[in-house]
Design a protein around this motif. Structure first.
Motif, short mmCIF file in Angstrom:
data_model
loop_
_atom_site.label_atom_id
_atom_site.label_comp_id
_atom_site.label_asym_id
_atom_site.label_seq_id
_atom_site.Cartn_x
_atom_site.Cartn_y
_atom_site.Cartn_z
N LEU A 50 8.84 11.08 1.00
CA LEU A 50 10.00 10.77 1.85
C LEU A 50 9.61 9.87 3.02
O LEU A 50 10.19 8.81 3.23
CB LEU A 50 10.65 12.06 2.35
N ALA A 51 8.63 10.32 3.81
CA ALA A 51 8.22 9.55 4.99
C ALA A 51 7.69 8.17 4.61
O ALA A 51 8.12 7.16 5.20
CB ALA A 51 7.19 10.33 5.80
N PRO A 52 6.76 8.05 3.63
CA PRO A 52 6.30 6.71 3.24
C PRO A 52 7.42 5.81 2.74
O PRO A 52 7.41 4.59 3.00
CB PRO A 52 5.29 6.99 2.12
N SER A 53 8.40 6.38 2.04
CA SER A 53 9.51 5.58 1.53
C SER A 53 10.37 5.02 2.66
O SER A 53 10.76 3.85 2.65
CB SER A 53 10.38 6.42 0.59
N VAL A 54 10.65 5.86 3.65
CA VAL A 54 11.46 5.42 4.79
C VAL A 54 10.70 4.38 5.60
O VAL A 54 11.26 3.35 6.01
CB VAL A 54 11.84 6.62 5.68
N ILE A 101 14.95 5.80 -2.14
CA ILE A 101 14.96 5.92 -0.67
C ILE A 101 14.41 4.65 -0.04
O ILE A 101 14.98 4.13 0.94
CB ILE A 101 14.16 7.15 -0.22
N TYR A 102 13.33 4.15 -0.59
CA TYR A 102 12.73 2.90 -0.10
C TYR A 102 13.72 1.75 -0.20
O TYR A 102 13.95 1.02 0.77
CB TYR A 102 11.46 2.62 -0.89
N LEU A 118 0.83 -1.21 0.00
CA LEU A 118 0.00 0.00 0.00
C LEU A 118 0.86 1.26 0.00
O LEU A 118 0.53 2.26 -0.66
CB LEU A 118 -0.94 0.00 1.21
N LEU A 119 1.97 1.22 0.72
CA LEU A 119 2.89 2.37 0.73
C LEU A 119 3.54 2.55 -0.64
O LEU A 119 3.76 3.68 -1.08
CB LEU A 119 3.96 2.17 1.80
N LEU A 120 3.84 1.44 -1.35
CA LEU A 120 4.37 1.54 -2.71
C LEU A 120 3.37 2.24 -3.62
O LEU A 120 3.76 3.05 -4.47
CB LEU A 120 4.70 0.15 -3.25
N GLU A 121 2.09 1.91 -3.47
CA GLU A 121 1.05 2.57 -4.26
C GLU A 121 1.06 4.08 -3.99
O GLU A 121 0.90 4.89 -4.91
CB GLU A 121 -0.31 1.98 -3.90
N HIS A 122 1.25 4.45 -2.72
CA HIS A 122 1.30 5.87 -2.37
C HIS A 122 2.54 6.54 -2.96
O HIS A 122 2.45 7.66 -3.47
CB HIS A 122 1.29 6.03 -0.85
N ILE A 123 3.67 5.86 -2.88
CA ILE A 123 4.92 6.43 -3.41
C ILE A 123 4.79 6.71 -4.91
O ILE A 123 5.30 7.72 -5.41
CB ILE A 123 6.08 5.46 -3.15
#
Length: 401
Positions: free
Chosen positions: A225-229, A269-270, A211-216
């Motif tokens: 930045l924050a979702p990638s970390v 970053i991820y 889900l975070l990848l979808e957001h990125i």
């Protein structure tokens, strides 16, 4: 006004203002959350004489090891936690330890062994239900489809239940794991969720990363930045929580990168964060360990000399052809998640990722989950299609079975 009248009025007022997502989520939490809470309380408990009882043979087998691992953190000095493996002589403690460490630390604080294992399991299960439903809503774009996908996932497994029905379940109480009939793809609840504590913790983390990848991919560059970390930290943590989920995250991330290679800078970053954490944990806990097993070729998974077509039907039904057909109808054939599901499904028929071939079911489970997305969407489409309505509804009932 009595208390119950006030409560009824308040709940009805709140219900009128719920969104479709909230209706679906609360339905899932009530239906499956109640069931799993009851199940956890009964599968690991004490009898009237104080003896510990396990509610299923797989839980009895696996949790004997998990209790041993938890005891390391409950009774050893912290400086000795990772010096030696509690089961293997002259080996480092390399098992994914986080779930058992949590229970062990609760035991160290004076919590009895039963609640020390059951309470974290209930909490993580409820969190898993939330993440799974949110995951399905995101990819199906429909609350109805997400609800169906979640329910179908929990009813996963091969066609072994047909043998169980013939004997009222008394002979085949594993339901979808009947080796004498060539059925090995066991139901997720029985084979993985209950006995495999690491899987229960790892699965919601893997879904959250996707889900975070979808957001990125979709968000503005300044807000990634924050979702990638966070995604990188979560991916790295899977090294010591559930390595099979880490394999899945690597596969899914690779397909996302291939699909959105023009946005490769967003993955840096991820990837860097995940690589750093994985390397750190590898150096601390896995280097010098001799308890692992290298992948090896295993054509046909566990089919052996069986007829391959019959073996596939008994273990996976029409999952693969139906998933491909539904994905084609929904224009999802090139979606990274669907392609990841196909890749995992096929790869597990050629490579055994551990010494025990059955452990490939951990990856098959992810493939099953990903392939359910277009299937659930197609089921809702058939049910709501106004043309040839009776035929469509009959088709839906057949597909659900």
């Amino acid at each position: 006004m009595t208390f119950f009248a006030w409560l009824n009025r308040t709940l009805r007022h709140k219900a009128r203002h719920l969104t479709k997502f909230q209706y679906g989520l609360y339905s899932i939490l009530f239906l499956w959350g109640t069931y799993f809470t009851w199940l956890w309380i009964h599968v690991f408990r004490r009898d009237t004489e104080g003896n510990i009882l396990a509610g299923h043979a797989l839980l009895w087998a696996d949790w004997s090891a998990h209790i041993t691992y938890a005891s390391v953190f409950a009774y050893r000095d912290p400086s000795d936690w990772f010096v030696s493996h509690p089961l293997y002589s002259q080996a480092k403690f390399s098992y994914p330890f986080v779930p058992d460490a949590l229970s062990g630390l609760l035991m160290r604080m004076g919590v009895d062994i039963i609640p020390a294992f059951i309470i974290p399991s209930i909490v993580v299960t409820l969190l898993f239900l939330y993440v799974l439903f949110r995951f399905m809503v995101h990819f199906t774009h429909r609350v109805k489809a997400a609800f169906i996908a979640v329910c179908l996932f929990f009813f996963s497994g091969g066609l072994g239940f047909l043998y169980a029905i013939q004997t009222d379940g008394s002979q085949y109480n594993w339901y979808t794991h009947i080796p004498e009939h060539g059925v090995y793809f066991i139901n997720f609840i029985v084979g993985e969720m209950l006995p495999q504590r690491t899987f229960l913790f790892g699965l919601p983390i893997a879904l959250a990363i996707i889900l975070l990848l979808e957001h990125i991919i979709s968000a503005k560059r300044k807000s990634i930045l924050a979702p990638s970390v966070i995604a990188g930290l979560l991916a790295g943590s899977l090294t010591v929580i559930h390595p099979h989920s880490l394999i899945v995250v690597f596969v899914v991330s690779s397909f996302y990168l291939l699909q959105y290679r023009h946005l490769f800078r967003r993955f840096l970053i991820y990837a860097a964060t995940a690589g750093l954490i994985v390397s750190l944990f590898w150096l601390l806990f896995l280097v010098g360990s001799n308890t692992g097993s290298a992948p090896h070729l295993q054509l046909g998974w566990m089919a052996n000399e069986s007829n391959m077509l019959i073996f596939e039907l008994l273990n996976f039904g029409i999952l693969l052809p139906l998933g491909i057909y539904a994905a084609a109808k929904q224009r999802l054939l090139t979606h990274p998640l669907f392609m990841s599901g196909i890749f995992l499904f096929v790869a597990c028929h050629f490579v055994s990722f551990q010494a025990w071939e059955w452990d490939n079911t951990k990856l098959f489970t992810y493939a099953y989950l990903f392939l359910l997305i277009p299937i659930a969407k197609y089921i809702v489409f058939l049910w709501e299609d106004h043309h040839r309505k009776i035929i469509n509804k009959s088709s839906v009932l057949f597909l659900c079975v």
